[in-house]
Design a protein around this motif. Structure first.
Motif, PDB file in Angstrom:
ATOM      1  N   LYS A   3      40.839  79.097  39.714  1.00 27.77           N
ATOM      2  CA  LYS A   3      42.273  79.638  40.063  1.00 27.77           C
ATOM      3  C   LYS A   3      42.937  78.859  41.357  1.00 27.77           C
ATOM      4  CE  LYS A   3      40.734  84.441  38.957  1.00 27.77           C
ATOM      5  NZ  LYS A   3      40.525  85.713  39.695  1.00 27.77           N
ATOM      6  N   GLY A   4      42.298  77.893  42.066  1.00 28.25           N
ATOM      7  CA  GLY A   4      42.558  77.029  43.034  1.00 28.25           C
ATOM      8  C   GLY A   4      43.487  75.782  42.466  1.00 28.25           C
ATOM      9  N   ALA A   5      43.627  75.722  41.228  1.00 25.87           N
ATOM     10  CA  ALA A   5      43.968  74.494  40.934  1.00 25.87           C
ATOM     11  C   ALA A   5      45.579  74.404  41.314  1.00 25.87           C
ATOM     12  CB  ALA A   5      44.197  74.562  39.207  1.00 25.87           C
ATOM     13  N   GLY A   6      45.762  73.224  41.750  1.00 31.05           N
ATOM     14  CA  GLY A   6      47.342  73.177  42.476  1.00 31.05           C
ATOM     15  C   GLY A   6      47.381  73.176  43.977  1.00 31.05           C
ATOM     16  N   PHE A   7      46.280  74.011  44.544  1.00 31.85           N
ATOM     17  CA  PHE A   7      46.403  74.320  45.921  1.00 31.85           C
ATOM     18  C   PHE A   7      45.592  73.199  46.695  1.00 31.85           C
ATOM     19  CE2 PHE A   7      47.337  78.021  43.570  1.00 31.85           C
ATOM     20  CZ  PHE A   7      48.334  78.667  44.133  1.00 31.85           C
ATOM     21  N   ASN A   8      45.130  72.138  46.285  1.00 31.16           N
ATOM     22  CA  ASN A   8      44.686  71.048  47.030  1.00 31.16           C
ATOM     23  C   ASN A   8      45.471  69.764  46.884  1.00 31.16           C
ATOM     24  OD1 ASN A   8      41.812  70.452  48.440  1.00 31.16           O
ATOM     25  ND2 ASN A   8      42.491  68.439  46.941  1.00 31.16           N
ATOM     26  N   ILE A   9      45.862  69.282  47.895  1.00 35.04           N
ATOM     27  CA  ILE A   9      46.921  68.335  48.008  1.00 35.04           C
ATOM     28  C   ILE A   9      46.433  67.019  48.587  1.00 35.04           C
ATOM     29  CG2 ILE A   9      49.388  67.342  48.367  1.00 35.04           C
ATOM     30  CD1 ILE A   9      50.305  70.269  48.241  1.00 35.04           C
ATOM     31  N   ASN A  10      46.115  65.980  47.994  1.00 34.02           N
ATOM     32  CA  ASN A  10      45.314  64.665  48.544  1.00 34.02           C
ATOM     33  C   ASN A  10      46.572  63.697  48.523  1.00 34.02           C
ATOM     34  OD1 ASN A  10      42.892  65.631  49.452  1.00 34.02           O
ATOM     35  ND2 ASN A  10      41.836  65.341  47.497  1.00 34.02           N
ATOM     36  N   VAL A  11      46.932  63.037  49.692  1.00 33.85           N
ATOM     37  CA  VAL A  11      47.864  62.092  49.713  1.00 33.85           C
ATOM     38  C   VAL A  11      46.900  60.635  50.034  1.00 33.85           C
ATOM     39  CG1 VAL A  11      49.858  60.881  50.364  1.00 33.85           C
ATOM     40  CG2 VAL A  11      49.571  63.402  49.880  1.00 33.85           C
ATOM     41  N   PRO A  12      46.316  59.702  49.241  1.00 34.36           N
ATOM     42  CA  PRO A  12      45.562  58.748  49.760  1.00 34.36           C
ATOM     43  C   PRO A  12      46.375  57.644  50.197  1.00 34.36           C
ATOM     44  CG  PRO A  12      45.750  58.793  47.446  1.00 34.36           C
ATOM     45  CD  PRO A  12      46.631  59.884  47.891  1.00 34.36           C
ATOM     46  N   TRP A  13      46.129  57.035  51.315  1.00 33.01           N
ATOM     47  CA  TRP A  13      46.731  55.756  51.854  1.00 33.01           C
ATOM     48  C   TRP A  13      45.875  54.563  51.231  1.00 33.01           C
ATOM     49  CZ3 TRP A  13      51.152  57.612  52.979  1.00 33.01           C
ATOM     50  CH2 TRP A  13      51.463  58.429  53.891  1.00 33.01           C
TER      51      TRP A  13
END
Length: 455
Positions: free
Chosen positions: A206-216
């Motif tokens: 249900k949490g798919a899409g609610f975690n956002i990682n931006v890797p440098w």
């Protein structure tokens, strides 16, 4: 509001072993002293600190038991965590400070605030301490806000230069918490070196899409890179998510001069990031200190954040030359990964319209992208990995030859706007804290104007 989770006798809790050279007591003392020196502390309400209870800690962690008889042996069970006999008390104070701040904001005592705490928390997992972190202060605060105040949606923004894997693991299947993190990654070469820190970790079930990682994937990121990610990734999703509370894992190792981050963003960028977040959740924002190991840029960044929370105008942004190629690649990858998820998850908070918060500008130094520049197929940050590795090798050789202490200008001075609010109160009503009572004999002109206005 601001809170300070340690008194001076407790500031030694991570310094008993010489191996820990960066998570030092001075991190708090220089930040606190800077707030006093700049007069910002006088403009804040100081919130008293309490220890988090066992029940508070168990909202996130499976156990609160900790051995203090042999801290050195206990330390060996975990990575990059250093224990002192007093650390259990200090860790409970750090978590409790975050909870006190949430209480103050949610009850309306203050509009927003920052908690200066040690030890930090965002790496701590349900059953394991990690990365200087004992209890996960922000994760506990999020669960506490949901339980205690019925908060339905919490946005957690992690601008620390390390990935807060503890926060991610805690909420990756929870659609009521949107977790955003940018972090130094370098194709999984930088700590904590997890596959789950990459852009394609978007949450589960249900949490798919609610975690956002931006890797440098390279060091040296600048103000333009940070603002671009906020404008193109975080803000569109955050407004769609519409949080009731914003929590910030406020790690300032993403500022210039930090030995961990090796980034080039100036301290005043945190004024802008804070300002952008204050438009969410009716201004209910709680920032909790995480990393930050340069004792010059750390207090500068803390002051910039607190001054913005106080409502002072942000300084004019300078030296914005557009995001670098590596930042654009990461941005594209994040959007691509989440578009694929949002196509399959009806309740996803990712904006369905490609045009949401996408703008164009004729200037070459625009921070923003047009829809035509966004990827139309699967992309990967591995595309320029080999070229970057070769470039990094050359840079390291050059840096070793010309190793000098990095310097940067002081953040521009920010003038607080004059307070010009006045109110006529009955004589039997006590004057609120921070206000000055004057009689008609002192300034009859102002009093008469007020009486006419409110009559």
């Amino acid at each position: 509001a601001w809170t300070l989770s340690e008194t001076h006798p407790q500031l030694t809790h991570l310094c008993i072993y010489p191996v820990c050279k960066i998570e030092v007591p001075e991190r708090l003392t220089v930040s606190h002293e800077a707030l006093i020196k700049t007069g910002l502390a006088d403009r804040c309400i100081s919130v008293p600190v309490r220890e988090a209870t066992d029940a508070d800690i168990l909202l996130v962690h499976r156990s609160v038991l900790m051995s203090t008889k042999s801290p050195h042996l206990f330390t060996l069970q975990y990575g990059d965590v250093y224990f002192h006999p007093n650390i259990y008390h200090c860790a409970k104070l750090a978590a409790g400070a975050a909870l006190q701040l949430v209480d103050s904001v949610m009850t309306g005592k203050v509009r927003n605030g920052m908690a200066l705490v040690r030890p930090p928390g965002h790496h701590s997992m349900r059953s394991a301490a990690s990365g200087f972190c004992v209890f996960n202060n922000v994760a506990i605060a999020a669960q506490y806000a949901k339980q205690q105040y019925g908060v339905k949606r919490v946005l957690i923004v992690d601008w620390d230069v390390h990935h807060g894997q503890g926060v991610q693991y805690c909420f990756e299947d929870d659609p009521s918490v949107l977790y955003f993190s940018w972090h130094r990654y370098e194709h999984q070469k930088f700590w904590p070196q997890l596959k789950e820190s990459d852009y394609n970790s978007v949450g589960k079930e249900k949490g798919a899409g609610f975690n956002i990682n931006v890797p440098w994937n390279k060091v040296g990121m600048k103000n333009s890179d940070y603002l671009s990610v906020f404008c193109h990734i975080l803000l569109p999703v955050a407004y769609e998510f519409s949080p009731d509370l914003v929590l910030v894992c406020a790690g300032f190792d993403s500022a210039i001069g930090d030995p961990e981050g090796e980034m080039c963003a100036s301290p005043d960028i945190f004024a802008h990031l804070t300002h952008l977040l204050m438009n969410l959740a009716g201004g209910k924002l709680c920032a909790v200190l995480e990393g930050g190991y340069n004792l010059t840029s750390l207090p500068q960044s803390v002051c910039q954040t607190v001054q913005t929370l106080l409502g002072d105008p942000a300084p004019r942004p300078a030296n914005l030359d557009g995001p670098c190629e590596s930042a654009l690649e990461s941005l594209h990858c994040v959007r691509s990964a989440h578009r694929q998820v949002s196509a399959n998850v009806a309740s996803n908070c990712w904006p369905q319209s490609e045009m949401t918060f996408i703008f164009t500008a004729s200037s070459n130094n625009s921070l923003l992208l047009s829809p035509a520049e966004l990827p139309t197929s699967d992309v990967t940050t591995k595309r320029i990995k080999l070229a970057e590795e070769e470039e990094d090798k050359l840079k390291k050789v050059e840096e070793e030859k010309n190793a000098e202490e990095e310097v940067w200008p002081e953040p521009p001075k920010r003038v607080a706007p004059a307070v010009r609010t006045a109110l006529v109160l009955p004589n039997d009503v006590a004057c609120p804290d921070g206000c000055k009572r004057f009689s008609s004999s002192e300034d009859p002109v102002i009093v008469n104007k007020l009486r006419l206005h409110f009559s």
